[in-house]
Design a protein around this motif. Structure first.
Motif, PDB file in Angstrom:
ATOM      1  N   GLU A  33      39.078  36.084  50.985  1.00 53.32           N
ATOM      2  CA  GLU A  33      38.695  34.880  51.720  1.00 53.32           C
ATOM      3  C   GLU A  33      39.093  33.611  50.991  1.00 53.32           C
ATOM      4  N   THR A  34      38.823  33.545  49.700  1.00 57.11           N
ATOM      5  CA  THR A  34      39.054  32.313  48.935  1.00 57.11           C
ATOM      6  C   THR A  34      40.329  32.351  48.098  1.00 57.11           C
ATOM      7  N   GLU A  35      40.869  33.544  47.875  1.00 63.05           N
ATOM      8  CA  GLU A  35      42.048  33.775  47.033  1.00 63.05           C
ATOM      9  C   GLU A  35      41.811  33.377  45.582  1.00 63.05           C
ATOM     10  N   ARG A  36      40.565  33.319  45.185  1.00 60.27           N
ATOM     11  CA  ARG A  36      40.224  33.102  43.790  1.00 60.27           C
ATOM     12  C   ARG A  36      40.130  34.459  43.098  1.00 60.27           C
ATOM     13  N   GLY A  37      40.559  34.512  41.821  1.00 56.42           N
ATOM     14  CA  GLY A  37      40.471  35.756  41.067  1.00 56.42           C
ATOM     15  C   GLY A  37      39.046  36.256  40.963  1.00 56.42           C
ATOM     16  N   ILE A  38      38.874  37.567  41.055  1.00 59.78           N
ATOM     17  CA  ILE A  38      37.543  38.182  41.001  1.00 59.78           C
ATOM     18  C   ILE A  38      37.314  38.788  39.621  1.00 59.78           C
ATOM     19  N   PRO A  39      36.331  38.304  38.879  1.00 58.30           N
ATOM     20  CA  PRO A  39      35.972  38.970  37.620  1.00 58.30           C
ATOM     21  C   PRO A  39      35.288  40.319  37.899  1.00 58.30           C
ATOM     22  N   LEU A  40      35.273  41.176  36.916  1.00 57.56           N
ATOM     23  CA  LEU A  40      34.483  42.402  36.949  1.00 57.56           C
ATOM     24  C   LEU A  40      34.958  43.388  38.031  1.00 57.56           C
ATOM     25  N   ILE A  49      42.307  55.990  32.799  1.00 54.47           N
ATOM     26  CA  ILE A  49      42.468  54.813  31.944  1.00 54.47           C
ATOM     27  C   ILE A  49      41.861  53.630  32.691  1.00 54.47           C
ATOM     28  N   LEU A  50      40.834  53.016  32.086  1.00 54.96           N
ATOM     29  CA  LEU A  50      40.054  51.996  32.777  1.00 54.96           C
ATOM     30  C   LEU A  50      40.378  50.600  32.262  1.00 54.96           C
ATOM     31  N   HIS A  51      40.638  49.691  33.190  1.00 56.08           N
ATOM     32  CA  HIS A  51      40.772  48.269  32.882  1.00 56.08           C
ATOM     33  C   HIS A  51      39.784  47.498  33.751  1.00 56.08           C
ATOM     34  N   VAL A  52      39.280  46.386  33.223  1.00 59.91           N
ATOM     35  CA  VAL A  52      38.352  45.524  33.964  1.00 59.91           C
ATOM     36  C   VAL A  52      38.922  44.113  33.982  1.00 59.91           C
ATOM     37  N   THR A  53      39.000  43.509  35.159  1.00 58.18           N
ATOM     38  CA  THR A  53      39.566  42.161  35.256  1.00 58.18           C
ATOM     39  C   THR A  53      38.752  41.160  34.448  1.00 58.18           C
ATOM     40  N   ASP A  54      39.454  40.178  33.880  1.00 60.96           N
ATOM     41  CA  ASP A  54      38.769  39.123  33.147  1.00 60.96           C
ATOM     42  C   ASP A  54      38.265  38.070  34.136  1.00 60.96           C
ATOM     43  N   SER A  55      37.838  36.930  33.635  1.00 61.86           N
ATOM     44  CA  SER A  55      37.206  35.941  34.512  1.00 61.86           C
ATOM     45  C   SER A  55      38.186  35.245  35.443  1.00 61.86           C
ATOM     46  N   LYS A  56      39.469  35.496  35.285  1.00 64.92           N
ATOM     47  CA  LYS A  56      40.458  34.983  36.225  1.00 64.92           C
ATOM     48  C   LYS A  56      40.915  36.082  37.181  1.00 64.92           C
ATOM     49  N   GLY A  57      40.268  37.253  37.089  1.00 57.72           N
ATOM     50  CA  GLY A  57      40.636  38.360  37.948  1.00 57.72           C
ATOM     51  C   GLY A  57      41.891  39.088  37.495  1.00 57.72           C
ATOM     52  N   ILE A  58      42.285  38.904  36.239  1.00 53.71           N
ATOM     53  CA  ILE A  58      43.560  39.429  35.736  1.00 53.71           C
ATOM     54  C   ILE A  58      43.369  40.635  34.838  1.00 53.71           C
ATOM     55  N   VAL A  59      44.269  41.598  34.980  1.00 47.48           N
ATOM     56  CA  VAL A  59      44.416  42.727  34.065  1.00 47.48           C
ATOM     57  C   VAL A  59      45.820  42.685  33.494  1.00 47.48           C
ATOM     58  N   ALA A  60      45.929  42.767  32.169  1.00 54.16           N
ATOM     59  CA  ALA A  60      47.228  42.864  31.494  1.00 54.16           C
ATOM     60  C   ALA A  60      47.469  44.342  31.185  1.00 54.16           C
ATOM     61  N   GLY A 100      56.296  42.175  35.246  1.00 52.53           N
ATOM     62  CA  GLY A 100      56.065  42.101  36.681  1.00 52.53           C
ATOM     63  C   GLY A 100      54.657  41.633  37.023  1.00 52.53           C
ATOM     64  N   LYS A 101      54.446  41.348  38.301  1.00 47.19           N
ATOM     65  CA  LYS A 101      53.148  40.880  38.763  1.00 47.19           C
ATOM     66  C   LYS A 101      52.804  41.529  40.096  1.00 47.19           C
ATOM     67  N   ALA A 102      51.506  41.671  40.336  1.00 47.77           N
ATOM     68  CA  ALA A 102      51.016  42.144  41.629  1.00 47.77           C
ATOM     69  C   ALA A 102      49.687  41.477  41.915  1.00 47.77           C
ATOM     70  N   VAL A 103      49.452  41.193  43.185  1.00 44.10           N
ATOM     71  CA  VAL A 103      48.179  40.612  43.614  1.00 44.10           C
ATOM     72  C   VAL A 103      47.525  41.565  44.601  1.00 44.10           C
ATOM     73  N   ILE A 104      46.255  41.860  44.365  1.00 43.30           N
ATOM     74  CA  ILE A 104      45.473  42.736  45.233  1.00 43.30           C
ATOM     75  C   ILE A 104      44.320  41.936  45.810  1.00 43.30           C
ATOM     76  N   LYS A 105      44.120  42.025  47.115  1.00 37.26           N
ATOM     77  CA  LYS A 105      43.029  41.311  47.765  1.00 37.26           C
ATOM     78  C   LYS A 105      41.886  42.271  48.089  1.00 37.26           C
ATOM     79  N   MET A 106      40.679  41.874  47.720  1.00 39.99           N
ATOM     80  CA  MET A 106      39.485  42.654  48.040  1.00 39.99           C
ATOM     81  C   MET A 106      38.576  41.838  48.949  1.00 39.99           C
ATOM     82  N   LYS A 107      37.880  42.530  49.826  1.00 45.83           N
ATOM     83  CA  LYS A 107      36.942  41.880  50.734  1.00 45.83           C
ATOM     84  C   LYS A 107      35.601  41.701  50.040  1.00 45.83           C
ATOM     85  N   ARG A 108      35.065  40.486  50.132  1.00 46.32           N
ATOM     86  CA  ARG A 108      33.757  40.228  49.526  1.00 46.32           C
ATOM     87  C   ARG A 108      32.641  40.619  50.491  1.00 46.32           C
TER      88      ARG A 108
END
Length: 506
Positions: A33-40, A49-60, A100-108
């Motif tokens: 909806e907002t296109e803002r990165g989602i933390p957690l 192998i588990l990764h958790v997005t940071d406060s900008k919604g990013i995983v490296a 590379g980069k990828a963007v994933i959208k999740m429904k809130r």
């Protein structure tokens, strides 16, 4: 010459960052909806192998053996969803390549929007690894604090003063159990906009770790709440709190009043309270004027205890009153319910009585003295119409709704202390009748929510609150890396149709 070397150094640093970021595949998960990165948001590969997005919604992502090919990531996050495929899997396949980069959208699903983590280590870890800009001055480790429990804050001397419960550090699992603290600037005075984050300036000890600001003698940790700023007779602001001493297993054995010494950045003991007193400061205070007198209201599930907003009276528990329909009974009948000639509950401010609580009212109901529907703590879910058991709350005036707003945690739900509710009323005393769930967690606690009215925006349309994200009390032994035992900030848009005013007037 100095400028030349500074420019050359910045070019080297930038080049290093670019080369370093080029090793990673950047995944950003955003709110659809907002296109803002989602933390957690948890992203897990087929081989766990588990990764958790940071406060900008990013995983490296840089996993030897999994680069330069398609990799499937399971997706999950509290209060957000992603569509299932034909086999029932929630996830997405990405072509993973260095740089590379990828963007994933999740429904809130949550009504409230998760913004960022306020405390702890690695808040913007992955963003830094991929070279993305970050808002904080200390984006990965501030005050050497890795975890913080239960925030209290208030305005004092034109700054926001923050204090927490227990805090851990990199060098050992046990850290500061005697109230770490920090200050931040208001956005209008040079601080970050609240949507971006909070630049905390911790009070530090000689080792650079967040110092003890309330080191009261006695066994066990020191905790504070009821943090309030009051002006004395000369107009000088003073900062007070209630302290408690706690021994295992979480047993309070002493409570009293402390005042903050801003020069030494520590609380000084003012008074030890009578431990048997029924009324004392507790919870997140609210200032409220009644009949021309300004009071401070205290309470956990609701602010039902008052005292005059004066430093000289704050320490005198004999002056405290509670808003109640109870009155003293006989020896065999401890409490009697006060009713008027029509049989309606008669609320009055009274001394030497316990504040109303959910548990107390349940006893009165079992005794046949009170019906569930007429009890004060008969707050119901707007959707299911079922009663809620509120654990604690934070109440503030809202100019946009022209109502008092409550952000509250539920004691039981999809997880113990894991759900947050919104309610509103004409007065901070209530009545609080209807509530909407705005945040939920799956078998994870999120307790002691604190509303931040000093950060409200657009005349109160946007309000902000945070709480403690932890496995404590949840029955879940799997802790989320970096996030567990820390504070997470949320934004709530009161123009959301799911929070339409008429819903709370049924």
């Amino acid at each position: 010459m100095f400028k030349y070397y500074a420019l050359l150094l910045s070019m080297v640093v930038c080049t290093t960052d670019i080369l370093h970021g080029a090793d990673y595949f950047q995944i950003q998960v955003v709110d659809a909806e907002t296109e803002r990165g989602i933390p957690l948001v948890e992203l897990e590969t087929v081989n766990q192998i588990l990764h958790v997005t940071d406060s900008k919604g990013i995983v490296a992502f840089d996993e030897p053996g999994l680069m330069n090919q398609e990799v499937y990531f399971f997706l999950r996050s509290h209060g957000y969803s992603y569509p299932k495929d034909g086999f029932g899997f929630n996830g997405k396949k990405l072509n993973v390549k260095p740089g590379g980069k990828a963007v994933i959208k999740m429904k809130r699903i949550n009504v409230a929007q998760r913004l960022y983590r306020v405390t702890g280590g690695g808040i913007y870890r992955d963003s830094l690894l991929v070279g993305a800009p970050v808002p904080l001055q200390e984006p990965v480790l501030n005050g050497r604090v890795l975890g913080s429990d239960s925030v209290v804050n208030t305005l004092f001397k034109n700054k926001v003063y923050w204090f927490w419960g227990d805090t851990n550090k990199p060098g050992y699992p046990l850290g500061n159990f005697d109230v770490p603290g920090a200050v931040s600037e208001l956005p209008a005075r040079g601080g970050l906009r609240i949507q971006q984050g909070v630049d905390l300036d911790y009070f530090l000890d000689e080792t650079g770790f967040a110092k003890k600001t309330c080191d009261m003698p006695g066994e066990g940790p020191t905790w504070i709440d009821a943090l309030v700023t009051l002006k004395d007779e000369s107009g000088v602001e003073r900062l007070f709190a209630k302290y408690v001493k706690v021994k295992a297993p979480m047993t309070v054995y002493e409570r009293g009043l402390v005042e903050f010494n801003d020069e030494l950045k520590q609380f000084d003991k003012q008074k030890v309270f009578d431990f048997d007193a029924l009324l004392y400061p507790v919870g997140h205070p609210v200032k409220y004027k009644m009949e021309g007198v300004e009071y401070v209201l205290f309470g956990l599930a609701a602010p039902l205890t008052r005292v005059s907003a004066s430093p000289s009276v704050l320490a005198n528990l004999a002056e405290y009153e509670t808003y109640t329909y109870l009155k003293p009974g006989t020896e065999n009948e401890q409490w009697v319910i006060d009713r008027d000639s029509q049989g309606q509950l008669r609320y009055q401010w009274r001394k030497n009585l316990p504040p109303l609580s959910y548990d107390l009212e349940q006893k009165l109901i079992l005794q046949g003295k009170l019906s569930a529907e007429e009890g004060y703590f008969y707050l119901c879910d707007i959707e299911t119409k079922r009663p809620l058991q509120i654990h604690n709350s934070s109440v503030a005036w809202n100019a946009y709704r022209k109502k008092w707003t409550m952000i509250a945690s539920q004691k039981f739900g999809t997880s113990v202390l894991g759900e947050i509710w919104y309610s509103e009323a004409e007065s901070p005393l209530g009545p609080w009748k209807w509530a909407r769930k705005i945040v939920t967690h799956n078998k994870y606690s999120f307790y002691n929510p604190k509303q931040h009215p000093m950060f409200a925006e657009e005349k109160g349309r946007l309000i902000y609150f945070e709480g403690t994200y932890t496995t404590l009390f949840s029955g879940n032994d799997v802790k989320t890396p970096r996030y567990d035992y820390n504070q997470i900030m949320y934004q709530l848009d009161l123009s959301d149709p799911r929070l339409a005013p008429e819903l709370f007037q049924q």
